[in-house]
Scaffold this motif. Sequence first.
Motif, PDB file in Angstrom:
ATOM      1  N   GLY A  14      40.945 -11.406  -9.489  1.00 50.97           N
ATOM      2  CA  GLY A  14      41.774 -10.427 -10.177  1.00 50.97           C
ATOM      3  C   GLY A  14      43.188 -10.347  -9.658  1.00 50.97           C
ATOM      4  O   GLY A  14      44.095  -9.890 -10.356  1.00 50.97           O
ATOM      5  N   ARG A  37      35.709  -7.763  -9.897  1.00 51.98           N
ATOM      6  CA  ARG A  37      34.986  -6.500 -10.075  1.00 51.98           C
ATOM      7  C   ARG A  37      35.390  -5.820 -11.373  1.00 51.98           C
ATOM      8  O   ARG A  37      34.577  -5.176 -12.031  1.00 51.98           O
ATOM      9  CB  ARG A  37      35.271  -5.593  -8.872  1.00 51.98           C
ATOM     10  CG  ARG A  37      34.504  -4.282  -8.891  1.00 51.98           C
ATOM     11  CD  ARG A  37      34.675  -3.556  -7.576  1.00 51.98           C
ATOM     12  NE  ARG A  37      36.073  -3.402  -7.206  1.00 51.98           N
ATOM     13  CZ  ARG A  37      36.491  -2.874  -6.070  1.00 51.98           C
ATOM     14  NH1 ARG A  37      35.603  -2.459  -5.177  1.00 51.98           N
ATOM     15  NH2 ARG A  37      37.767  -2.763  -5.811  1.00 51.98           N
ATOM     16  N   ASP A  38      36.655  -5.971 -11.757  1.00 57.28           N
ATOM     17  CA  ASP A  38      37.191  -5.432 -13.010  1.00 57.28           C
ATOM     18  C   ASP A  38      37.315  -6.581 -14.006  1.00 57.28           C
ATOM     19  O   ASP A  38      38.110  -7.505 -13.793  1.00 57.28           O
ATOM     20  CB  ASP A  38      38.542  -4.778 -12.749  1.00 57.28           C
ATOM     21  CG  ASP A  38      39.193  -4.220 -14.003  1.00 57.28           C
ATOM     22  OD1 ASP A  38      38.624  -4.369 -15.105  1.00 57.28           O
ATOM     23  OD2 ASP A  38      40.295  -3.639 -13.893  1.00 57.28           O
ATOM     24  N   ASN A  40      38.720  -6.792 -16.867  1.00 57.22           N
ATOM     25  CA  ASN A  40      40.060  -6.925 -17.429  1.00 57.22           C
ATOM     26  C   ASN A  40      40.994  -7.687 -16.493  1.00 57.22           C
ATOM     27  O   ASN A  40      41.861  -8.447 -16.942  1.00 57.22           O
ATOM     28  CB  ASN A  40      40.648  -5.549 -17.748  1.00 57.22           C
ATOM     29  CG  ASN A  40      39.950  -4.883 -18.918  1.00 57.22           C
ATOM     30  OD1 ASN A  40      39.465  -5.564 -19.816  1.00 57.22           O
ATOM     31  ND2 ASN A  40      39.900  -3.561 -18.909  1.00 57.22           N
ATOM     32  N   ALA A  41      40.813  -7.496 -15.185  1.00 58.97           N
ATOM     33  CA  ALA A  41      41.636  -8.235 -14.222  1.00 58.97           C
ATOM     34  C   ALA A  41      41.315  -9.716 -14.272  1.00 58.97           C
ATOM     35  O   ALA A  41      42.215 -10.569 -14.253  1.00 58.97           O
ATOM     36  CB  ALA A  41      41.411  -7.686 -12.816  1.00 58.97           C
ATOM     37  N   GLU A  60      32.689 -10.325 -15.242  1.00 59.43           N
ATOM     38  CA  GLU A  60      32.699  -9.174 -14.333  1.00 59.43           C
ATOM     39  C   GLU A  60      31.643  -9.391 -13.264  1.00 59.43           C
ATOM     40  O   GLU A  60      30.518  -9.787 -13.556  1.00 59.43           O
ATOM     41  CB  GLU A  60      32.396  -7.894 -15.100  1.00 59.43           C
ATOM     42  CG  GLU A  60      32.369  -6.641 -14.236  1.00 59.43           C
ATOM     43  CD  GLU A  60      32.076  -5.385 -15.050  1.00 59.43           C
ATOM     44  OE1 GLU A  60      31.306  -4.541 -14.567  1.00 59.43           O
ATOM     45  OE2 GLU A  60      32.606  -5.276 -16.172  1.00 59.43           O
ATOM     46  N   ASP A  62      30.703  -7.451  -9.381  1.00 59.38           N
ATOM     47  CA  ASP A  62      30.950  -6.640  -8.189  1.00 59.38           C
ATOM     48  C   ASP A  62      30.108  -7.229  -7.062  1.00 59.38           C
ATOM     49  O   ASP A  62      28.885  -7.093  -7.044  1.00 59.38           O
ATOM     50  CB  ASP A  62      30.564  -5.183  -8.455  1.00 59.38           C
ATOM     51  CG  ASP A  62      30.846  -4.280  -7.269  1.00 59.38           C
ATOM     52  OD1 ASP A  62      31.240  -4.789  -6.190  1.00 59.38           O
ATOM     53  OD2 ASP A  62      30.660  -3.058  -7.405  1.00 59.38           O
ATOM     54  N   SER A  68      24.753  -6.850  -9.990  1.00 56.26           N
ATOM     55  CA  SER A  68      25.930  -7.394 -10.661  1.00 56.26           C
ATOM     56  C   SER A  68      26.073  -8.881 -10.375  1.00 56.26           C
ATOM     57  O   SER A  68      26.432  -9.670 -11.260  1.00 56.26           O
ATOM     58  CB  SER A  68      27.190  -6.643 -10.203  1.00 56.26           C
ATOM     59  OG  SER A  68      28.342  -7.149 -10.826  1.00 56.26           O
TER      60      SER A  68
END
Length: 240
Positions: A14, A37-38, A40-41, A60, A62, A68
């Motif tokens: 990200g 983790r994000d 969008n990033a 995505e 995490d 995840s």
Amino acid sequence: MRFEGYRVVVTGTGRGFGRSLAVALGREGAELYLCARDFNAAETVAEEVRHTGGRAHAFECDLADPESVRDFAETLGEVTDAVDVLVNNGAPYLDAGGFLEADDEQIAATIAAGATGTVLATKAILPLLQRSPRPDIVTMVSGCGEYGNHRSEAHEAFYAAKSAQAGFTEVLSKRLRPQGVRVISLYPPDFDNPDPLGPEWDAERADGDALSARSVVDCVKFAIGQPRDCYIKSFYFEQA
């Protein structure tokens, strides 16, 4: 060399060095699978890679959350049947201003993502790597993972996470080598990270300058670009 045909997973893309490495490898022709983790990033960086003519997919993940990590690996397996390179880059930096200044949640998250997350991501993606004729696992350990290192301002929890990565990759390199999987670790000190899309990225570097992300990227490309009979297990950097 260029990296057309390489399928490369990079965690923690990200921002920072993960973004720099993704852009650089994308320019060289690699197909990239980027997680952060994000989402969008990760997607923002993937779009930057596409704008330079590369191919990139965003996910995505995490690293501090085992579920995840499993979901990421499962989704990755639906997109590609094999992976050539896994770059374990995701590990949150922590500088809380002192050992007591960091709260318990910050400490737990730093160690969980950097240490446990690296182990779980490697475990989850290894089956895809084993389907490649040229599998490499690259881990950005940092000088904080070297025994006796104390020069970084990073929090002790970050040192703990990086020391765990160092121990993990050391034994993993021995156990996976007979299977043809190279495990490569880099131990850079703190380094400058200019924008890979800006003019500073290509600026000439000289003796005495601070270590640049461009140089660290070049080390990664050099290691994975070697013939399979050449196994560079570790890069250690002299800190000026």
